[in-house]
Design a protein around this motif. Structure first.
Motif, PDB file in Angstrom:
ATOM      1  N   ALA A   1       0.833  -1.204   0.000  1.00  0.00           N
ATOM      2  CA  ALA A   1       0.000   0.000   0.000  1.00  0.00           C
ATOM      3  C   ALA A   1       0.867   1.253   0.000  1.00  0.00           C
ATOM      4  O   ALA A   1       0.577   2.223  -0.711  1.00  0.00           O
ATOM      5  N   HIS A   2       1.956   1.260   0.762  1.00  0.00           N
ATOM      6  CA  HIS A   2       2.848   2.423   0.787  1.00  0.00           C
ATOM      7  C   HIS A   2       3.584   2.573  -0.540  1.00  0.00           C
ATOM      8  O   HIS A   2       3.772   3.684  -1.031  1.00  0.00           O
ATOM      9  N   SER A   3       3.976   1.458  -1.141  1.00  0.00           N
ATOM     10  CA  SER A   3       4.631   1.510  -2.449  1.00  0.00           C
ATOM     11  C   SER A   3       3.684   2.059  -3.515  1.00  0.00           C
ATOM     12  O   SER A   3       4.079   2.886  -4.346  1.00  0.00           O
ATOM     13  N   ASP A   4       2.433   1.602  -3.499  1.00  0.00           N
ATOM     14  CA  ASP A   4       1.439   2.129  -4.448  1.00  0.00           C
ATOM     15  C   ASP A   4       1.183   3.610  -4.215  1.00  0.00           C
ATOM     16  O   ASP A   4       0.999   4.376  -5.157  1.00  0.00           O
ATOM     17  N   TYR A   5       1.164   4.023  -2.951  1.00  0.00           N
ATOM     18  CA  TYR A   5       0.945   5.427  -2.623  1.00  0.00           C
ATOM     19  C   TYR A   5       2.070   6.297  -3.170  1.00  0.00           C
ATOM     20  O   TYR A   5       1.828   7.394  -3.674  1.00  0.00           O
ATOM     21  N   GLU A   6       3.294   5.818  -3.112  1.00  0.00           N
ATOM     22  CA  GLU A   6       4.418   6.592  -3.642  1.00  0.00           C
ATOM     23  C   GLU A   6       4.410   6.671  -5.158  1.00  0.00           C
ATOM     24  O   GLU A   6       5.038   7.549  -5.732  1.00  0.00           O
ATOM     25  N   LYS A   7       3.683   5.765  -5.827  1.00  0.00           N
ATOM     26  CA  LYS A   7       3.621   5.765  -7.288  1.00  0.00           C
ATOM     27  C   LYS A   7       2.390   6.475  -7.836  1.00  0.00           C
ATOM     28  O   LYS A   7       2.221   6.576  -9.042  1.00  0.00           O
ATOM     29  N   GLN A   8       1.505   6.953  -6.971  1.00  0.00           N
ATOM     30  CA  GLN A   8       0.277   7.604  -7.431  1.00  0.00           C
ATOM     31  C   GLN A   8       0.564   8.999  -7.973  1.00  0.00           C
ATOM     32  O   GLN A   8       1.381   9.738  -7.420  1.00  0.00           O
ATOM     33  N   TRP A   9      -0.155   9.349  -9.038  1.00  0.00           N
ATOM     34  CA  TRP A   9      -0.078  10.701  -9.599  1.00  0.00           C
ATOM     35  C   TRP A   9      -1.484  11.215  -9.787  1.00  0.00           C
ATOM     36  O   TRP A   9      -2.373  10.511 -10.244  1.00  0.00           O
ATOM     37  N   TYR A  10      -1.694  12.459  -9.430  1.00  0.00           N
ATOM     38  CA  TYR A  10      -3.014  13.080  -9.451  1.00  0.00           C
ATOM     39  C   TYR A  10      -3.105  14.041 -10.623  1.00  0.00           C
ATOM     40  O   TYR A  10      -2.259  14.914 -10.795  1.00  0.00           O
ATOM     41  N   CYS A  11      -4.147  13.874 -11.442  1.00  0.00           N
ATOM     42  CA  CYS A  11      -4.387  14.788 -12.558  1.00  0.00           C
ATOM     43  C   CYS A  11      -5.303  15.903 -12.063  1.00  0.00           C
ATOM     44  O   CYS A  11      -6.458  15.656 -11.702  1.00  0.00           O
TER      45      CYS A  11
END
Length: 127
Positions: A104-114
C-alpha cells in the motif's frame, strides 16, 4: 501523489533576551511534514487494525477465561493470561499484515493526481 502533495520543511529560529541580571540567546530548530488534503486522503491507513485486534482478542480471551474458571481467586492471573494472548495475537496479525502495508505504501508513492480531470493514476515506469 506522495511527491506532489507532501513537503518536508525545517526551520531555525533564534531569540535574544535580557533581564536585570543577565543577557542570553537561544536557538531552536524544528522540522516537519506538510501534506495536502488530496495526499492525506489517499495515504495508506496505519495502526487502526492492530488496536482493534488487540481490544477484540483481549475481550474474547477474558470472556472465555472467566467462563472456564469458576473461582474468582485467580482473576488477576486470568486477566494477565488474556493480556498475553491478546498481545501474541496482535503481534501475529501485525506481522502477517506487514506485506500488505508495504504494498500500500509503495502504491501510494507511485500515485499521480491529474488536476484537470481529478483522477489518480499509478505510475508504472522504471525507477
Amino acid at each position: 501523489m506522495y511527491e506532489q502533495g507532501t513537503s518536508h520543511y525545517s526551520s531555525v529560529s533564534s531569540n535574544t533576551w535580557a533581564s536585570n541580571r543577565s543577557i542570553g540567546r537561544s536557538k531552536r530548530r524544528g522540522s516537519g511534514v506538510r501534506q495536502s488534503a488530496v495526499a492525506s486522503r489517499n495515504a495508506p491507513r496505519s495502526g487502526g487494525l492492530e488496536a482493534f485486534v488487540f481490544l477484540f482478542s483481549f475481550c474474547l480471551y477474558a470472556y472465555f477465561a472467566f467462563h472456564l474458571q469458576n473461582s474468582l481467586s485467580s482473576a488477576l492471573m486470568l486477566l494477565l493470561l488474556a493480556f498475553g494472548l491478546a498481545s501474541l495475537t496482535t503481534g501475529l496479525v501485525a506481522h502477517l499484515n506487514r506485506k500488505n502495508r508495504r504494498k500500500a505504501h509503495s502504491d501510494y508513492e507511485k500515485q499521480w493526481y491529474c488536476k484537470k480531470c481529478g483522477e489518480i493514476f499509478l505510475y508504472e515506469g522504471k525507477n
